[in-house]
Design an enzyme around this catalytic site. Structure first.
Site, PDB file in Angstrom:
ATOM      1  N   HIS A  27       7.165  -2.695  10.062  1.00 10.19           N
ATOM      2  CA  HIS A  27       7.018  -3.352   8.844  1.00 10.19           C
ATOM      3  C   HIS A  27       8.138  -4.803   8.943  1.00 10.19           C
ATOM      4  O   HIS A  27       7.974  -5.649   8.074  1.00 10.19           O
ATOM      5  CB  HIS A  27       7.636  -2.582   7.407  1.00 10.19           C
ATOM      6  CG  HIS A  27       7.059  -1.327   6.682  1.00 10.19           C
ATOM      7  ND1 HIS A  27       5.878  -1.120   5.713  1.00 10.19           N
ATOM      8  CD2 HIS A  27       6.232  -0.467   8.022  1.00 10.19           C
ATOM      9  CE1 HIS A  27       4.692  -0.145   6.112  1.00 10.19           C
ATOM     10  NE2 HIS A  27       5.191   0.113   7.100  1.00 10.19           N
ATOM     11  N   ASP A 124       7.694  -3.524   0.035  1.00 12.04           N
ATOM     12  CA  ASP A 124       5.854  -3.001   0.423  1.00 12.04           C
ATOM     13  C   ASP A 124       6.193  -1.429  -0.793  1.00 12.04           C
ATOM     14  O   ASP A 124       5.646  -1.349  -2.005  1.00 12.04           O
ATOM     15  CB  ASP A 124       5.783  -2.722   1.319  1.00 12.04           C
ATOM     16  CG  ASP A 124       6.498  -2.775   2.878  1.00 12.04           C
ATOM     17  OD1 ASP A 124       7.962  -2.375   1.999  1.00 12.04           O
ATOM     18  OD2 ASP A 124       5.892  -3.198   4.031  1.00 12.04           O
TER      19      ASP A 124
END
Length: 463
Positions: A27, A124
């Site tokens: 990520h 996120d």
């Protein structure tokens, strides 16, 4: 005078964006990749990152004058190893505690946002970010590192997806052109993950739903050409603006292949070698590890394997099937460490890539001429494999048992042979489709076009 006014106008168009990704290397690197694309066009990035993890990403920050790393102290949570900061520091069963620790960085983030006042924050997993952003007049954008197809299939408005039966078929309204379905073992595993606690007092799926529900918009690293029907579905289902930043096309490596692997590959004919690798996090069980190797042995073709030692073994050498080394001789090489994958995939002798279907590996395979054999392991890899094999028809997935999820050496052999046989109807179709999509991904101006459109839509969100 006109030139000066234009410069002032251009400067006003420059955005300030904060990045707050989940503390996982995949990520963090995805967010940094997008940050580099935005900084290339003069936009300012404030990138929140755990203190000790900064050093691992410094070399990937291509615009340090515009991308500023803002260190976060990750609080210790009982259950976490001392000093743990990212998923690389903890096994899967402890991710819940790491998520709790990330949630506890909220006061640090709040203080920084109040001072920095960016126009956007991309995030996120931290479902509470939109509420925080709204307080300071900041737009929150859920930048999702999985595909819209995966998100649309798994994250359903009217279901918690904690029952395996719910996941066997796609949700109502899912693109009718899609043939994505989960098998029994996949549905069971994913339903179990959906209902796991992920952070204190909240399940994984609940976290995802709050994240998307409260954000101002959603973004994905993909293109309309490849996944447009799925991004349209997510936009309609959730009533959100969806932005596409374009596919992440790997940059051609500027180094050269070295050592034993270079010597090995150079000793075989063009397009003859089968290369197999499952990324840095996949650790297989011994029976599947050996079935994979025995399947590659069955092909009679030269092969290069780069895998971590299976569960319970310290080295790959100690886990090889009985008599394997003697039987394959010099046509098989099994490595347990890091390899130069982009250089391997672009080598003339490599004709097939057996992949776990991580998005990065798939893109590396797609921009090269080697054919794809798909052997997904978990989560979004499964949907990626179905898109590649069924929607785009650029690879063949290895068959697995519907209930137990196990594959056999015969299944591996069958999939490799299917993509390597140029004279078969399936082989021809796969090669033609792969060539078409490879040309699309490498087409001039593709990345610039998507990023420029992405930035324009960000400006529209500020109106």
């Amino acid at each position: 005078m006109g030139s000066l006014m234009e410069e002032i106008s251009d400067e006003k168009k420059k955005l300030h964006i904060a990045m707050y990704p989940w503390f996982a290397m995949g990520h963090l690197t995805s967010y940094l990749h997008l940050s580099n694309k935005l900084a290339k066009r003069g936009h300012k990035i404030s990138f929140f990152i755990p203190i000790k993890t900064q050093s691992k990403l410094l070399s990937f920050n291509l615009y340090p004058n515009l991308i500023t790393f803002i260190p976060l102290h990750v609080p210790h949570v009982i259950g976490l190893p001392p000093g743990a900061e990212t998923t690389a520091d903890v096994p899967f069963p402890l991710l819940n505690f790491l998520m709790t620790a990330m949630d506890l960085t909220r006061p640090q983030l709040e203080a920084s946002l109040e001072k920095l006042k960016p126009q956007f924050i991309f995030f996120d997993f931290a479902y509470w970010v939109p509420e925080l952003a709204c307080r300071f007049g900041i737009k929150s954008l859920h930048f999702c590192t999985i595909s819209p197809a995966t998100f649309g299939y798994l994250c359903r408005k009217g279901s918690e997806c904690d029952r395996a039966d719910d996941l066997l078929e796609p949700p109502l309204g899912f693109p009718s052109s899609s043939v994505i379905k989960f098998r029994a073992h996949e549905a069971r595993d994913l339903a179990k993950v959906s209902s796991l606690e992920f952070g204190s007092g909240i399940t994984f799926m609940k976290r995802q739903k709050l994240t998307i529900k409260n954000s101002d918009a959603i973004a994905y690293n993909t293109s309309k050409e490849m996944e447009g029907v799925y991004s349209d579905y997510v936009a309609q289902e959730w009533g959100k603006i969806v932005l596409l930043a374009g596919p992440v096309v790997p940059v051609p490596p500027n180094s050269v292949l070295e050592g034993e692997i270079a010597t090995f590959l150079s000793s075989f004919e063009k397009g003859s070698v089968v290369y197999c690798a499952f990324g840095s996090e996949c650790v297989m069980k011994i029976d599947q590890f050996q079935q994979l190797l025995l399947g590659l042995e069955l092909t009679g073709r030269p092969f290069l394997v780069a895998l971590k030692a299976p569960i319970g073994f310290e080295t790959v050498e100690s886990a090889l099937p009985n008599g394997f080394t003697q039987r394959v001789g010099n046509r098989g090489l099994v490595c347990g460490g890091w390899v130069q994958q982009p250089l391997i995939l672009s080598h003339d002798s490599v004709g097939c890539f057996v992949t776990h279907c991580g998005s990065g590996s798939l893109m590396e395979g797609m921009v090269n001429e080697c054919q794809l054999v798909l052997l997904p392991n978990v989560g979004d890899q499964i949907v990626n494999a179905r898109i590649m094999s069924n929607d785009l028809k650029v690879g063949v997935e290895v068959e697995k048992g519907n209930e137990d999820g196990l594959f056999t050496k015969e299944g591996v052999f069958k999939a490799v042979e299917a993509v390597m046989k140029e004279d078969s109807q399936l082989g021809k179709e796969i090669r033609e489709n792969h060539k078409k999509w490879r040309e699309f991904l490498l087409s001039e101006g593709l990345e610039d076009s998507y990023i420029d459109g992405f930035i324009n839509k960000l400006h529209d969100l500020l109106l």
